[in-house]
Scaffold this motif. Structure first.
Motif, PDB file in Angstrom:
ATOM      1  N   SER A 102      -5.400  13.730  -1.334  1.00 56.83           N
ATOM      2  CA  SER A 102      -4.332  12.737  -1.471  1.00 56.83           C
ATOM      3  C   SER A 102      -4.804  11.564  -2.328  1.00 56.83           C
ATOM      4  O   SER A 102      -5.999  11.408  -2.603  1.00 56.83           O
ATOM      5  N   GLU A 153      -3.249   0.486  -3.650  1.00 56.12           N
ATOM      6  CA  GLU A 153      -3.082  -0.822  -3.028  1.00 56.12           C
ATOM      7  C   GLU A 153      -2.905  -1.871  -4.113  1.00 56.12           C
ATOM      8  O   GLU A 153      -3.764  -2.019  -4.988  1.00 56.12           O
ATOM      9  N   LYS A 192       0.847  -1.185   0.000  1.00 56.57           N
ATOM     10  CA  LYS A 192       0.000   0.000   0.000  1.00 56.57           C
ATOM     11  C   LYS A 192       0.890   1.245   0.000  1.00 56.57           C
ATOM     12  O   LYS A 192       1.895   1.290   0.702  1.00 56.57           O
ATOM     13  N   LEU A 213      -8.200   0.794   1.239  1.00 55.61           N
ATOM     14  CA  LEU A 213      -7.509   1.973   0.726  1.00 55.61           C
ATOM     15  C   LEU A 213      -7.562   3.091   1.737  1.00 55.61           C
ATOM     16  O   LEU A 213      -8.543   3.265   2.409  1.00 55.61           O
ATOM     17  N   ASP A 219       0.832  12.090  -0.796  1.00 54.00           N
ATOM     18  CA  ASP A 219       0.319  13.354  -0.279  1.00 54.00           C
ATOM     19  C   ASP A 219       0.484  14.491  -1.283  1.00 54.00           C
ATOM     20  O   ASP A 219      -0.251  15.481  -1.240  1.00 54.00           O
ATOM     21  N   THR A 249       0.667   5.733  -0.095  1.00 50.89           N
ATOM     22  CA  THR A 249      -0.128   6.955  -0.014  1.00 50.89           C
ATOM     23  C   THR A 249       0.685   8.100  -0.591  1.00 50.89           C
ATOM     24  O   THR A 249       1.876   8.236  -0.310  1.00 50.89           O
ATOM     25  N   ARG A 294      -4.274   7.174  -3.008  1.00 47.66           N
ATOM     26  CA  ARG A 294      -3.834   5.947  -2.348  1.00 47.66           C
ATOM     27  C   ARG A 294      -3.807   4.800  -3.354  1.00 47.66           C
ATOM     28  O   ARG A 294      -4.672   4.710  -4.232  1.00 47.66           O
TER      29      ARG A 294
END
Length: 308
Positions: free
Chosen positions: A39, A43, A11, A308, A15, A13, A41
């Motif tokens: 943001s 996965e 995973k 997520l 920003d 993320t 995300r």
């Protein structure tokens, strides 16, 4: 530029702003969901074969194989490349411009209003609640677009093309042997729909009352018409359905060589609010289902991305 090599479930993320998304995979599944968050995300829940390369540069997020370019994507049939698979889910800002390419994989894009472009070879494509310029191209996979607004362009060789509850001002769909089904939403404004097929059937369901200039032609297929205001001409070989519905503000043009053409009418009852309870039910009737639906406004459906 930031770069990651993803060879196992992972995973990530992001920003930093994401304004464009590019995804290209072979086999497996791609799910892209638009959100109201700033943001993004990612996965990767399953992966086999070579790693996926993830890059983020100048607002563009790319998740792809190094040997699978976007240009000439539909001709990419490297036998070695089929020995790979990935299940990829992404949540990005709704305003993101999305490009997805899949070979043998299924793709689902929902909640995107920045425009979407999906190319597929054999996998199926599903578009839900997307707007902006929307285009889907497939060889043998099917394409289903539900609740899509904005200009919609669909192309296939043998895959079926289906538009459900469409509110698009422009719809262009072309196929060789796959069927084309167009269902226009009653709340939509005038639509310019142009559908072309060779041997596949074309079925169009118009709102009631409808508002469009209609011209439908088939060289050797059967025709079916549910509107009294439209004229069917030709008894042997070529047949044509023509006429004006309402003020003729919109335009519907359908052409097929050997496929059939059906013009269907949406029943007037479907324009009424669904499941409207009688006034005396409020005293003791069970209205749980109606209350739950109105309080939520939406259902979990395909935009729910667990993990997520």
């Amino acid at each position: 530029m930031s770069e990651w090599s993803v060879a196992e479930p992972r995973k990530l993320t992001f920003d930093a702003p994401v304004t464009a998304l590019h995804v290209r995979i072979v086999n497996g599944t791609v799910n892209v969901v638009g959100t109201d968050e700033s943001s993004a995300r990612l996965e990767v829940s399953e992966i086999e074969g070579p790693p996926l390369v993830v890059t983020h540069k100048d607002g563009a997020l790319t998740v792809a194989y190094e040997d699978l370019p976007w240009k000439g994507f539909l001709k990419w049939l490297d036998s070695k490349g089929w020995r790979r698979s990935a299940v990829v889910s992404l949540a990005v800002p709704a305003s993101t411009r999305v490009e997805v390419g899949v070979v043998g994989a299924n793709a689902m894009v929902s909640g995107i209003d920045g425009g979407s472009d999906v190319k597929g070879v054999t996998g199926d494509t599903t578009l839900v609640g997307v707007s902006g310029p929307v285009r889907a191209t497939t060889v043998s996979g099917s394409v289903e677009a539900q609740g899509v607004s904005g200009e919609l362009k669909l192309n296939s060789v043998s895959g079926d093309l289906t538009v459900i509850e469409g509110t698009c001002p422009v719809v262009k769909a072309d196929s060789v042997s796959g069927s084309i089904i167009l269902d226009l939403n009653p709340i939509s404004g005038p639509t310019d729909a142009r559908l072309t097929n060779v041997s596949g059937e074309i079925a169009i369901r118009l709102p009631h009352p409808a508002d469009a200039e209609v011209e439908a032609n088939t060289a050797s297929g059967a025709v079916s018409n549910a509107f009294d205001d439209l004229r069917v001409s030709g008894q042997w070989g070529a047949k044509k359905i023509t006429g004006r519905l309402g003020g003729g503000t919109g335009r519907v043009k359908a052409t097929t060589v050997s496929g059939s053409i059906a013009l269907l009418r949406r029943p007037p009852a479907e324009d009424e609010p669904w499941d409207a309870p009688p006034a005396d039910r409020s005293a003791g009737g069970d209205t749980t289902v109606s209350s739950d639906r109105s309080s939520n406004g939406t259902t979990a459906g395909p935009t729910e991305q667990k993990g997520l």
